[in-house]
Design a protein around this motif. Sequence first.
Motif: not given
Length: 282
Positions: A102-110, A114-122, A149-158
């Motif tokens: 599923p299409y999902t937007k994550f905040n940089s602190w979450d 993200i780990s839980g999402f990959l474990a569930q949907y991969l 993506a967060f650490q190097h790009s300073t992106s607020p979302y993934l």
Amino acid sequence: MKSYIKDLNTEYEAFNAIAQYYYERIVPGMAGQALDVYMPSWTDGNLLSPLGAILTIAKNKGLEIKIYWQSPRSLKYLCEIKFIEPPNNAPSCYCLKPTMIPYTKFNSWDISGISGFLAQYLPVNAFPKMSEKAWERLTQSISEVCMNAFQHSTSPYLFICGQHFPHKKRLDITMTDIGIGMKEPLLNNRGMDLSDVDAIEWSVQPGHTTKLNEPGGAGLAELIEFIRLNEGRLQIISKSGYYEDGGDGKIKDTLSFPFPGTIFNLEVNTEDEKSYRLVSEI
């Protein structure tokens, strides 16, 4: 989108079209203006990740987004994969299919999210056979790409989305950020003034990282090693750079318009009958 390309398949042309749409329709947009998004007749589900990323930028600019679809089938698909909410007059029984990530937007602190999402949907069953340790290492490499993506790009979302295409014998999962890209960290931290595509190629080499005096880069290098053995593809778009690596070799190109961040698309060949395990298990 139909002004630029009829369908959005996971190829260079689609990434270029999404970047063009951003540059021509979103960059000049002003708060309060309407942005009419006409979805093409077909969109690979994983490409909703970069499309959702640029629409988030538009929303943050104050543009009023209206999404249009060409058929009830298209609406159903967009609702099932969680890209849009069902309209008030539409059926509410649009359920996520087993072939969809599923299409999902994550905040940089979450990070845990993200780990839980990959474990569930991969979908482990769509990947080639591999030992438990090899599967754990592969999912760790995918997670590392997300964290970077967060650490190097300073992106607020993934933004993550994916699709298993059983009839095409492939699985695509796409991760998109709206950060500073891969070139700027190399210039700022290492004084390396590379083109966008050369910055991508440098970053995927084993042991290469934008961090000084720290180990890193293993995740991307391990994904490329797996994809070459699997005869799949890893596509990376960062600003104007386009880089593709896999069983058919490498492709380097330049987008006509810069994308506002970085896109990673992992394409797995689900016809692969090999079995995988770590070198330490042999």
